[in-house]
Design a protein around this motif. Structure first.
Motif: not given
Length: 294
Positions: A48-67
């Motif tokens: 989750v840490l690595i994937v979230t660091s490469f996301k934009s603000g619109a992609d970050i959310g509780v339901t999409s944290q594993w995506n």
């Protein structure tokens, strides 16, 4: 020429014995499966840490944290690096001197306490070890008062002094055990016969064979100083403190940028990870070298 027959029993004795083949039963499969489950559980936060660091603000959310990110971007890494870069360099100025100075003092203490049995040596060693059991929280306010009274400015210099003092007990313990159980007494006696004094014996003979002990103490002290937050929050600030203070400021804003916070956490942990990767193969060996008599 007479040929002597070798008895069958002797032939069986001389023949190399084959190791019995280990059977993979249900117990072994269960152990491997259980280890795999624990490994996945441990690695889930890192994912989750690595994937979230490469996301934009619109992609970050509780339901999409594993995506996975819909759009991979390094903007959060650039933002985190711009915020953490000054403190990143200051933390190296803290952790490297702390690791070296406290290791050298611990090596000197350990050599004297293990090979020079002066009156009261055990009492001195006990008093030094007592420093290991004093919690940081118990000395924070008195320490801050002492620093303020002496007029010592907060910052990296103060933190270097404090971490070196707090690192002396554990470094002394490691080196005392190492010298007492690994360095042979005959080596010290040979140096004494050749006319070498205590300091010369320590500098010319003991230090070159102390690499395993130094690996352990350097890893320990570097990691402790790099990851410290309690001393840093009391004895420094965001302008002159280490990276943990800057990371807390980055993650604790009123409108936190989660992607930048994740990237900042990875940047902060990278040096200690590299230290363990580069020196970790000698870490366990160094610990064991001072624990068992040869």
């Amino acid at each position: 020429m007479t040929t002597v027959a070798t008895p069958p029993a002797a032939v069986e004795t001389l023949a190399p014995k084959r190791k019995p083949r280990q059977k993979t039963g249900p117990g072994s499969i269960f152990k491997y499966l259980l280890a795999l489950i624990f490994l996945i559980i441990v690695l889930m936060p890192m994912y989750v840490l690595i994937v979230t660091s490469f996301k934009s603000g619109a992609d970050i959310g509780v339901t999409s944290q594993w995506n996975l990110p819909e759009t991979w971007t390094l903007a959060s890494w650039e933002k985190a690096w711009n915020v953490l870069r000054p403190s990143f360099i200051r933390t190296f100025e803290l952790a490297v001197p702390v690791a070296i100075i406290s290791s050298l003092i611990g090596a000197a203490n350990g050599f004297v306490l293990s090979r020079w049995r002066f009156p009261g040596a055990d009492v001195v060693f006990t008093l030094i070890l007592f420093g290991m059991f004093i919690p940081y929280q118990a000395v924070m306010i008195p320490l801050r008062e002492i620093v303020t009274t002496l007029g010592i400015p907060p910052g990296i210099t103060t933190l270097v002094f404090v971490h070196c003092v707090y690192g002396i007990p554990i470094c002394t313990l490691i080196f005392r055990n190492y010298y007492a159980t690994t360095v042979p007494e005959e080596l010290i006696e040979a140096a004494r016969v050749d006319g070498a004094g205590l300091l010369r014996t320590f500098g010319r003979i003991i230090l070159p064979i102390s690499i395993p002990g130094f690996v352990v103490t350097i890893i320990w002290q570097f990691t402790s100083a790099w990851n410290d937050y309690l001393f840093a929050i009391f004895l420094s600030n965001t302008r002159n403190g280490p990276i943990t203070i800057a990371l807390n400021a980055l993650a604790g804003a009123q409108s936190p940028d989660y992607a930048a916070s994740m990237a900042g956490a990875l940047i902060t942990s990278l040096p200690t990870l590299l230290v363990y990767v580069l020196l970790g193969r000698w870490f366990i060996g160094g610990l064991m070298a001072g624990s068992v008599k040869s």
